[in-house]
Design a protein around this motif. Structure first.
Motif, PDB file in Angstrom:
ATOM      1  N   LEU A   1      -7.788   7.752  -1.872  1.00  0.00           N
ATOM      2  CA  LEU A   1      -6.723   8.144  -2.788  1.00  0.00           C
ATOM      3  C   LEU A   1      -6.806   9.642  -3.010  1.00  0.00           C
ATOM      4  O   LEU A   1      -7.871  10.162  -3.353  1.00  0.00           O
TER       5      LEU A   1
ATOM      6  N   TYR B   1       2.146   6.781  -6.695  1.00  0.00           N
ATOM      7  CA  TYR B   1       1.024   7.458  -7.350  1.00  0.00           C
ATOM      8  C   TYR B   1       1.026   8.954  -7.051  1.00  0.00           C
ATOM      9  O   TYR B   1       0.759   9.771  -7.924  1.00  0.00           O
ATOM     10  N   SER B   2       1.339   9.303  -5.818  1.00  0.00           N
ATOM     11  CA  SER B   2       1.303  10.723  -5.447  1.00  0.00           C
ATOM     12  C   SER B   2       2.306  11.542  -6.260  1.00  0.00           C
ATOM     13  O   SER B   2       2.118  12.734  -6.474  1.00  0.00           O
TER      14      SER B   2
ATOM     15  N   VAL C   1      -8.546   1.653  -3.883  1.00  0.00           N
ATOM     16  CA  VAL C   1      -8.314   2.725  -2.918  1.00  0.00           C
ATOM     17  C   VAL C   1      -9.106   3.974  -3.311  1.00  0.00           C
ATOM     18  O   VAL C   1      -9.666   4.652  -2.461  1.00  0.00           O
ATOM     19  N   ARG C   2      -9.185   4.266  -4.609  1.00  0.00           N
ATOM     20  CA  ARG C   2      -9.955   5.429  -5.054  1.00  0.00           C
ATOM     21  C   ARG C   2     -11.429   5.244  -4.719  1.00  0.00           C
ATOM     22  O   ARG C   2     -12.091   6.150  -4.240  1.00  0.00           O
TER      23      ARG C   2
ATOM     24  N   LEU D   1      -4.992   0.664  -7.050  1.00  0.00           N
ATOM     25  CA  LEU D   1      -5.304   2.090  -7.105  1.00  0.00           C
ATOM     26  C   LEU D   1      -6.807   2.317  -7.272  1.00  0.00           C
ATOM     27  O   LEU D   1      -7.376   3.215  -6.647  1.00  0.00           O
TER      28      LEU D   1
ATOM     29  N   GLU E   1       0.993   3.944  -3.106  1.00  0.00           N
ATOM     30  CA  GLU E   1       0.434   5.266  -2.859  1.00  0.00           C
ATOM     31  C   GLU E   1       1.495   6.352  -2.978  1.00  0.00           C
ATOM     32  O   GLU E   1       1.233   7.435  -3.501  1.00  0.00           O
ATOM     33  N   ARG E   2       2.699   6.076  -2.514  1.00  0.00           N
ATOM     34  CA  ARG E   2       3.783   7.050  -2.623  1.00  0.00           C
ATOM     35  C   ARG E   2       4.140   7.278  -4.090  1.00  0.00           C
ATOM     36  O   ARG E   2       4.308   8.415  -4.533  1.00  0.00           O
TER      37      ARG E   2
ATOM     38  N   ASP F   1       0.832  -1.204   0.000  1.00  0.00           N
ATOM     39  CA  ASP F   1       0.000   0.000   0.000  1.00  0.00           C
ATOM     40  C   ASP F   1       0.866   1.253   0.000  1.00  0.00           C
ATOM     41  O   ASP F   1       0.657   2.172  -0.799  1.00  0.00           O
TER      42      ASP F   1
END
Length: 183
Positions: A105, A57-58, A99-100, A96, A54-55, A50
């Protein structure tokens, strides 16, 4: 020394219904081998996956709907596979999406790229191809990075003679639900 569930640090965060206790997401844990000695290993647990996804994607700066088949997604995938080489593009994208849909997200400030212009009969051919593979246009999120997407592309090309790049085809598919189709 082996870590137990109680050894994992906890923090308090404010949830919708007040403060809740959450686990920190460890990247590495110590474990006991069957031979009695402790060894350190980086392993693929849910929490570290996770955090890495997430890191990555950001850093992309793109909205999720605009990511499939782009250089930005390739960078995310490359970052994830440094720690998790067994993960597929589909698994990363599916994570992703999950999470969205759970509203966890962060949204990108950038708008997505525009969908390519298709004539109504071309949109209908694309919609028929999508429905044939996943059952409905609303289930289109199942397509990226699967053989189903490749079959939709082949079916669309056979029906229209148009060979769109993969990202443009995805944008056209994502745009299908925003335009009415012929009965």
């Amino acid at each position: 020394m082996a870590l137990t569930f109680l050894d994992v640090p906890r923090a308090t965060k404010i949830g919708r219904s007040g403060p809740i206790s959450v686990l920190f997401r460890p990247l590495a844990l110590e474990r006991r081998s069957p031979f009695g000695y402790a060894d350190r290993m980086l392993y693929e647990d849910k929490y570290s996956f996770d955090a890495v996804v997430e890191r990555a994607y950001s850093k992309s700066g793109l909205p999720l709907d605009d990511l499939p088949y782009t250089d930005a997604f390739d960078l995310i995938y490359a970052e994830v596979t440094k720690s998790f080489p067994s993960k597929t593009e589909r698994e990363v994208f599916h994570y992703l999406l999950t999470v969205r849909k759970a509203a966890e997200l962060p949204r990108s400030g950038k708008p997505g790229s525009p969908a390519p212009h298709l004539e109504p009969d071309q949109k209908d051919a694309l919609a028929r191809a999508v429905v044939a593979e996943v059952g409905s246009v609303g289930a289109r999120d199942q397509l990226p990075y699967t053989d189903k997407f490749d079959r939709v592309a082949a079916s669309f090309k056979a029906a229209t003679g148009i060979d769109l790049p993969r990202h443009d085809l995805w944008r056209a598919i994502a745009n299908l639900s925003k335009t009415p189709l012929k009965p």
